[in-house]
Design an enzyme around this catalytic site. Structure first.
Site: not given
Ligand code: NAD
Length: 308
Positions: A12, A152
């Site tokens: 995702s 976090y």
């Molecule tokens: P998301 O939840 O769509 O994606 C996170 C993904 O990590 C998911 O597909 C989930 O299944 C996977 N994941 C979780 N635990 C796992 C594991 N043990 N092994 C393998 N995969 C695992 O959300 P996103 O926004 O696409 O997040 C991606 C990255 O971006 C993350 O590191 C998040 O901290 C970072 N981020 C997100 C935001 C935001 O606002 N969405 C902001 C800053 C940083």
């Protein structure tokens, strides 16, 4: 030859979008190994990959919390990773008193040790070949704390300290580190968190704290995503630029509309300006809820940090 790019967390959000974009690179510079913990969720990625599937993109199982899974995944590609993107991550929000240590440790296991585990696995090969690029999806919360995101933010600060330290050694091996720091991004990430907090009771938390969390923080957070949230496509464009750069930067923020907040820490190294201003935004400035960061123009931030 195309560079092999291994990305974690591709079922995702940012990971999925990045995998698809790199696989469709017009110059075919990348061979993408798009990994996910649960292969049962691969349909969306495969549909988005289209004709790139089996050509410039392959899907593989990888749980960043499991040594066996990491070893298995890397053995399938002979361990030759040119670009590693540590994207898998999870959030945790809420009053500290109401969160279990186990939930906090899970966040560190995923966000911090998950990345460390992958780096340990790919580093010997990168060092031998004297080349490589490790990209880490950190966050603006890796640069500054945010209320009710204590754990976090701590996991992202840990990544920042770890990878900044490693960057110095790895320059000697021609291996680059890049920490990408998005602000709010509109993905499933926020929805998952909101679903989690809507049912959570946060036992042991006093009524004032619960009120601040539910009635001030949650609406403000929703408003921040609505007003300055980026699309995953925008964030991915910034990541693609970092990956294709000849001299990749150590840090790259992706959202200029969020930078007035990150600047608060840069302009006052004591940290007080950041803490006091964000405290004031949340607890004293009612316009924050309707205007988000545009609050900067209503005068509730000190003049010297307002954008010209
Ligand atoms: P998301 O939840 O769509 O994606 C996170 C993904 O990590 C998911 O597909 C989930 O299944 C996977 N994941 C979780 N635990 C796992 C594991 N043990 N092994 C393998 N995969 C695992 O959300 P996103 O926004 O696409 O997040 C991606 C990255 O971006 C993350 O590191 C998040 O901290 C970072 N981020 C997100 C935001 C935001 O606002 N969405 C902001 C800053 C940083």
């Amino acid at each position: 030859a195309p560079r092999t790019v291994l990305i974690s967390g591709c079922s995702s959000g940012i990971g999925l979008e990045l995998a698809v974009q790199l696989a469709h690179d017009p110059k075919k510079r990348y061979q993408v190994v798009a990994t996910m913990r649960d292969l049962g969720k691969k349909e969306t990625l495969e549909a988005a990959a289209g004709e790139a599937l089996g050509q410039t993109l392959t899907v593989a199982q990888l749980d960043v919390c499991s040594d066996e899974s990491v070893a298995q995944c890397l053995s399938c590609i002979q361990g030759e990773v040119d670009v590693l993107v540590n994207n898998a991550g999870m959030g945790l929000v809420g009053p500290l008193e109401g969160l279990s240590l186990a939930a906090m440790q899970n966040v560190f296991d995923t966000n911090f040790f998950g990345a460390v585990r992958l780096v340990k696995a790919v580093l010997p090969g990168m060092k031998r070949r004297r080349q490589g690029h490790i990209v880490v999806i950190s966050s603006v919360m890796g640069l500054q704390g945010v209320i009710f995101n204590d754990v976090y933010a701590a996991s992202k600060f840990a990544l920042e300290g770890f990878f900044e330290s490693l960057a110095i050694q790895l320059l000697q091996f021609n291996i680059f580190i890049s920490l990408v720091e998005p602000g709010p991004v509109v993905t499933e990430f926020e929805g998952k968190l909101l679903a989690q907090v809507s049912t959570a009771e946060f036992p042991g938390t006093d009524p004032d704290t619960l009120h601040y969390f539910r009635d001030l923080y949650l609406p403000a957070s929703r408003e921040l995503f609505r007003s300055v949230g980026q699309s995953p496509q925008d964030v991915v464009q910034a990541i693609v630029n970092v990956i294709s750069s000849a001299r990749p930067p150590l840090r790259r923020q992706t959202n200029v509309r969020y930078s007035p907040l990150t600047m608060l820490k840069t302009v006052d190294s004591s940290g007080s300006l950041y803490v006091r201003t964000t405290h004031r935004l949340l607890f004293r400035c009612p316009r924050l809820l309707s205007l988000g960061l545009q609050c900067l123009s209503c005068g509730c931030l000190p003049t010297r940090v307002r954008p010209r």
